[in-house]
Design an enzyme around this catalytic site. Structure first.
Site, short mmCIF file in Angstrom:
data_model
loop_
_atom_site.label_atom_id
_atom_site.label_comp_id
_atom_site.label_asym_id
_atom_site.label_seq_id
_atom_site.Cartn_x
_atom_site.Cartn_y
_atom_site.Cartn_z
N HIS A 37 5.28 -3.58 -11.20
CA HIS A 37 6.39 -2.68 -10.85
C HIS A 37 7.38 -3.46 -9.99
CE1 HIS A 37 4.51 1.22 -12.09
NE2 HIS A 37 3.40 0.53 -11.90
N LYS A 66 10.23 -1.73 -7.82
CA LYS A 66 9.96 -1.13 -6.51
C LYS A 66 9.28 -2.09 -5.56
CE LYS A 66 7.61 2.50 -7.97
NZ LYS A 66 7.40 2.54 -9.45
N HIS A 91 0.77 5.20 -17.93
CA HIS A 91 -0.01 5.32 -16.71
C HIS A 91 -0.92 6.53 -16.88
CE1 HIS A 91 2.77 2.49 -14.98
NE2 HIS A 91 2.27 2.61 -13.77
N GLU A 148 -4.65 8.46 -12.88
CA GLU A 148 -4.79 7.69 -11.64
C GLU A 148 -5.25 8.64 -10.53
OE1 GLU A 148 -2.32 4.28 -9.13
OE2 GLU A 148 -1.33 5.38 -10.75
N ASP A 179 -0.16 -4.93 -10.76
CA ASP A 179 0.36 -3.63 -10.37
C ASP A 179 1.41 -3.78 -9.26
OD1 ASP A 179 0.62 -0.93 -10.81
OD2 ASP A 179 -1.15 -0.36 -9.68
N ASN A 180 1.36 -2.94 -8.26
CA ASN A 180 2.42 -2.89 -7.24
C ASN A 180 2.28 -4.02 -6.23
OD1 ASN A 180 1.76 -0.07 -8.28
ND2 ASN A 180 3.77 0.24 -7.35
#
Length: 442
Positions: free
Chosen positions: A84, A87, A234, A237, A334-335
């Site tokens: 991501h 962000k 997604h 989660e 991921d993030n």
């Protein structure tokens, strides 16, 4: 001859000798792995490509300069199929107030509304790509928050950066929005138009157990079929075992006889199903041709978090069971330094190291390196990436570690990254470069 890592031969043709390579990532050579799945090989490199792979010590002689890795491990440049970067790195201005999933959603939503201009998004995404490249990433798929006005901001930025980074990192993007938004025709039209104009033939959303989930999935599958898109979701989660949208996605794929690629990320609640339910869902996932990516660092950070209580589970999906059933499985970053995960650096060596610990991948087969290399490359349609193959580009990560325990015991900060046979500058960008974005809304 060079016997250390200080300098690689500066020549159009040279040999790397005495490498330790995961056998599962070698193509076009008759070499065998040991009980840990590692093969000792020599590589002949010419004009930026791998010309030959031979057992260590058996490479043909010649005038080429050579460089010994002294048994050090080599990996192909790796493939990050779930990130991501739109962000990334907003934590200093928008931290997660309590470390929970709802806290992350609220913090990101507020930050997006206040700050995500073209300048802001581009600066942070480029910072992320520079970081991933320095660590040895060959390809990266990012999800782009695609809601309202942000669609017109982030997608053109993605297209520009994809073009700028071509030849260094292959960049893909998939839209991200809640499943309920798929029910809005205007929203879907805007997203499909953005993907067609700026994207990579990918469509997807966040799925959860809304009453209209099957209708939303039908809309997404029909749009993907009509436009020739693959799908990336997604999924579930959460630690709620009643969350079974993964099964609904599999049912939709079978219902629509979908022939494109489908990747589902997270799938956390699958790991909390009763055995019979887990087996049924996994069988459908296999039949539908769905691949699954686990995000172990982020999932362990967010899942089962309650104030004052030690978490009772690791937050990850049933990756071993999926793999045993023949489902393609992967691990990704991921993030990165945002409210969903406060840490991380888009380093797939770290993701594999931590994934091995969190998911207990050791003692379960010698081919888990596939999960950050060949399998995500194939899932992303990048058939030449994620492997060490005769005729392929000499895109490599070279380390001093001689086996898995040495590789995973240290961060390998002294690794060498080759792109087309040439060592790149591995200097990481300084976080201070982003300070001007952290002070106030842009």
């Amino acid at each position: 001859m060079t016997t250390g890592f200080a300098r690689l031969p500066d020549a159009p043709a040279y040999r790397l000798t005495d490498l330790c390579v995961p056998a599962c990532l070698i193509e076009g050579a008759d070499v065998a792995g040991d009980r840990n799945g590692l093969a000792r090989v020599d590589l002949t490199i010419a004009d930026g490509r791998i010309e030959a792979i031979t057992p260590a010590g058996a490479a043909p002689g010649g005038a080429q300069p050579w460089f010994s890795l002294d048994g050090g491990m080599a990996l192909p440049r790796l493939v990050d199929c779930h990130t991501h970067i739109d962000k990334g790195h907003i934590w200093p201005r928008s931290p997660n107030p309590d470390g929970t999933f709802p806290g992350a959603l609220a913090a990101v939503g507020a930050d997006r509304e206040a700050n995500w201009s073209e300048r802001d998004v581009r600066t942070r995404m480029d910072f992320s790509l520079r970081t991933a490249f320095a660590h040895g990433t060959a390809a990266l798929r990012t999800h782009l928050d695609s809601l309202g006005a942000q669609i017109g901001i982030s997608w053109p930025v993605h297209a520009e950066l994809r073009a700028e980074w071509a030849g260094r990192i292959a960049v893909q993007a998939s839209p991200l929005f809640g499943a309920d938004a798929a029910l809005d025709p205007a929203h879907m039209a805007a997203v499909v138009a953005a993907v067609r104009a700026h994207g990579d033939k990918l469509l997807g959303c966040v799925t959860y157990m809304i009453p209209e989930l099957d209708r939303a999935l039908d809309i997404l599958f029909r749009a993907a079929i009509e436009n020739g898109f693959d799908l990336d979701f997604h999924v579930d989660e959460t630690n709620d075992p009643s969350a079974r949208s993964l099964e609904h996605i599999a049912d939709a794929a079978l219902r629509h006889r979908f022939t494109g690629r489908i990747l589902c990320g997270h799938c956390c609640s699958l790991g909390l199903q009763a055995p019979a339910d887990e087996a049924r869902i996994i069988a459908k996932v296999r039949e539908a041709g769905i691949a699954v990516v686990s995000l172990p660092m982020c999932n362990m950070y967010l899942q089962d978090r309650q104030p004052g209580r030690t978490p009772r589970w690791r937050g990850v999906t049933a990756l071993h069971e999926l793999k045993a059933a023949g489902v393609p499985v992967m691990i990704a970053s991921d993030n990165t330094r945002d409210p969903f995960y406060a840490y991380g650096d888009l380093d797939l060596v770290e993701a594999l190291r931590e994934g091995t610990r969190i998911l207990q991948l050791d003692h379960s087969g010698p081919d888990w390196a596939d999960a950050v290399a060949r399998t995500p490359a194939d899932t992303m349609g990048l058939r030449g990436a994620g492997r060490i193959a005769v005729g392929a580009a000499a895109d490599l990560i070279l380390t001093r570690a001689r086996d898995w325990t040495e590789l995973f015991s240290r961060p390998q900060a002294d690794r060498t990254v080759l792109v087309s046979g040439r060592a790149i500058d591995r200097t990481l960008p300084d976080y201070r470069e982003l300070d001007h974005l952290m002070a106030s809304a842009t």
